[in-house]
Enzyme design. Structure first.
Site, mmCIF file in Angstrom:
data_model
loop_
_atom_site.group_PDB
_atom_site.id
_atom_site.type_symbol
_atom_site.label_atom_id
_atom_site.label_comp_id
_atom_site.label_asym_id
_atom_site.label_seq_id
_atom_site.Cartn_x
_atom_site.Cartn_y
_atom_site.Cartn_z
ATOM 1 N N GLU A 133 0.824 -1.192 0.000
ATOM 2 C CA GLU A 133 0.000 0.000 0.000
ATOM 3 C C GLU A 133 0.864 1.249 0.000
ATOM 4 O OE1 GLU A 133 -1.487 -2.109 3.061
ATOM 5 O OE2 GLU A 133 -3.592 -1.612 2.708
ATOM 6 N N CYS A 139 3.092 8.298 1.756
ATOM 7 C CA CYS A 139 3.591 7.279 2.685
ATOM 8 C C CYS A 139 3.844 6.017 1.878
ATOM 9 C CB CYS A 139 2.553 7.035 3.782
ATOM 10 S SG CYS A 139 3.027 5.723 4.911
ATOM 11 N N CYS A 155 5.601 -7.351 6.967
ATOM 12 C CA CYS A 155 6.644 -6.933 7.904
ATOM 13 C C CYS A 155 6.896 -8.051 8.908
ATOM 14 C CB CYS A 155 6.213 -5.657 8.627
ATOM 15 S SG CYS A 155 7.524 -4.973 9.685
ATOM 16 N N CYS A 214 4.950 -5.620 15.641
ATOM 17 C CA CYS A 214 4.400 -4.659 16.601
ATOM 18 C C CYS A 214 2.921 -5.010 16.818
ATOM 19 C CB CYS A 214 4.535 -3.231 16.072
ATOM 20 S SG CYS A 214 6.245 -2.796 15.710
ATOM 21 N N CYS A 229 -0.159 -3.068 15.187
ATOM 22 C CA CYS A 229 -0.053 -2.742 13.760
ATOM 23 C C CYS A 229 -0.657 -3.855 12.901
ATOM 24 C CB CYS A 229 1.423 -2.544 13.409
ATOM 25 S SG CYS A 229 1.718 -2.351 11.649
ATOM 26 N N SER A 237 10.210 4.772 16.196
ATOM 27 C CA SER A 237 8.894 4.351 16.644
ATOM 28 C C SER A 237 9.047 3.844 18.085
ATOM 29 C CB SER A 237 8.425 3.255 15.683
ATOM 30 O OG SER A 237 7.090 2.969 15.850
ATOM 31 N N ASN A 268 6.775 4.194 21.302
ATOM 32 C CA ASN A 268 5.519 3.513 21.684
ATOM 33 C C ASN A 268 5.464 2.921 23.083
ATOM 34 O OD1 ASN A 268 4.641 4.031 19.026
ATOM 35 N ND2 ASN A 268 5.755 2.236 18.335
ATOM 36 N N CYS A 308 -1.926 5.328 10.132
ATOM 37 C CA CYS A 308 -0.764 4.650 10.710
ATOM 38 C C CYS A 308 -1.161 3.328 11.323
ATOM 39 C CB CYS A 308 -0.169 5.509 11.816
ATOM 40 S SG CYS A 308 0.882 6.776 11.213
#
Ligand code: SF4
Length: 370
Positions: free
Chosen positions: A96, A129, A136, A140, A143, A239, A241, A358
């Site tokens: 994407e 983006c 991935c 996380c 996500c 990142s 978090n 995000c």
């Protein structure tokens, strides 16, 4: 026709294009012409390369050389003007890429892609983006991309192609319109480092300054020093978090490999340009990492750093087991950072209704949110 990556021209540098053409008995200026055609004129096919003699074009094509743009498989237009593109590659993989017009540049949300492209208006601003991997491996917990697992690395041409395609679709005029790039789509760019970096170099050559590019990492610490020394070096976002190791181990398993001490040590010695700050991203998860104590721990972690924090209230997804915090909790967290002298910004969710925000990129065809 050969389909091997060695025949793909998109992603190659001017030097590589020149060498390739010299091997065909061509003078060096043909390399410059081809480089310009790829990155400035955004030609997506060798047959359109009319600066080359027809015989040379035909020979390159019959030898199997090609310029391959990703194919728009689907696109989803948000009420806020954001467009999420599902882009496919020749092997069936897809990623994407998200177009986020800023200010008044939002486009007609009812139109098809071809119809939705506005007449070129000067001084438009937009952020793209882009993805560096299909899926991935970093896992996380907040996500949706993590749920795909790692499918494969993208090639430099596949990374560059996402941007060039969108620049073409939206008739962007480099030097007139202001385009920012964020490597924050699918994937961990530092786990596809060479290809990410080659793509960043090509995009600089296409006219987008490195100062308008930001790469986000989950904290692949061994790459920091190498990245700091690169001649083309986009801005760095980390990142974060979580405010302590126990919490970060849970929501970002990469922390078990490189913990907060290692991450913050690497951040402290990362050389910054004048007026540059490191960005820390912090996705706020209700009741998990958004308490006043968490905010104080973040203050302690960032003490002495030239940094800013982007706060993101969790963008929900059907398979994500966390809740979005209340506006009051978000505001209290932000005020704690600001009171400690840390610039903290609340990131406006873009394209949440089309799963473009995000942490929502999972090649979803579900829209709108239930
Ligand atoms: S937040 Fe980034 S690094 Fe983490 S799983 Fe999602 S895409 Fe990967």
């Amino acid at each position: 026709m050969p389909t091997d990556i060695q025949f793909e021209l998109l992603g190659l540098s001017q030097q590589e294009l020149t060498s390739l053409l010299e091997a065909q008995g061509q003078p060096a200026f043909r390399g410059r012409q081809l480089h310009q055609a790829l990155y400035s004129q955004r030609l997506d096919s060798l047959s359109a390369l009319t600066t080359f003699p027809k015989s040379l074009r035909e020979r390159l094509i019959s030898d199997g050389y090609r310029i391959t743009y990703p194919k728009v498989e689907q696109h989803f237009v948000s009420q806020d003007g954001t467009i999420r593109y599902l882009l496919g590659f020749a092997d069936g993989q897809s990623v994407e890429t998200v177009w986020m017009p800023d200010g008044d540049g939002a486009e007609d949300s009812d139109s098809s892609i071809a119809e939705s492209v506005p007449a070129a208006a000067p001084n438009r601003r937009a952020t793209i983006c882009l993805s560096s991997q299909a899926g991935c491996a970093v896992s996380c917990q907040f996500c949706m991309t993590a749920l795909l697992g790692l499918q494969r690395n993208l090639t430099p041409g596949e990374i560059v192609g996402q941007v060039l395609l969108l620049l073409k679709e939206h008739q962007v005029q480099i030097g007139v319109d202001r385009i920012n790039l964020v490597f924050m789509g699918q994937g961990e760019p530092f786990l596809n480092y060479d290809n990410f970096l080659r793509a960043a170099c090509r995009l600089v050559e296409a006219g987008i300054p490195e100062s308008r590019m930001t790469v986000s990492t989950s904290g692949i610490v061994p790459r920091f020093a190498e990245f700091a020394a690169e001649p083309v070096r986009p801005r760095l976002a980390i990142s974060l978090n979580a405010s302590n190791d126990g919490l970060r181990d849970q929501i970002m398993p990469i922390n078990r490999k490189w913990n907060l001490e290692a991450l913050m040590d690497a951040a402290r010695v990362f050389p910054l340009r004048p007026r540059e700050r490191l960005t820390f991203e912090y996705v706020l998860l209700s009741g998990v990492n958004d308490t006043p104590e968490n905010a104080q721990e973040v203050v302690a972690l960032l003490r002495g750093l030239k940094a800013k924090v982007n706060l993101i209230a969790l963008n929900p997804g059907p398979e994500i087991g966390f809740q979005t915090p209340t506006p009051e909790a978000v505001s209290a967290f932000q005020q704690t950072l600001i009171a400690a002298g840390i610039p903290a910004y609340l990131r406006r969710p873009r394209g949440r209704d089309i799963y473009a925000a995000c942490g929502q990129l999972k090649r979803s065809t579900l829209v709108p949110l239930p």
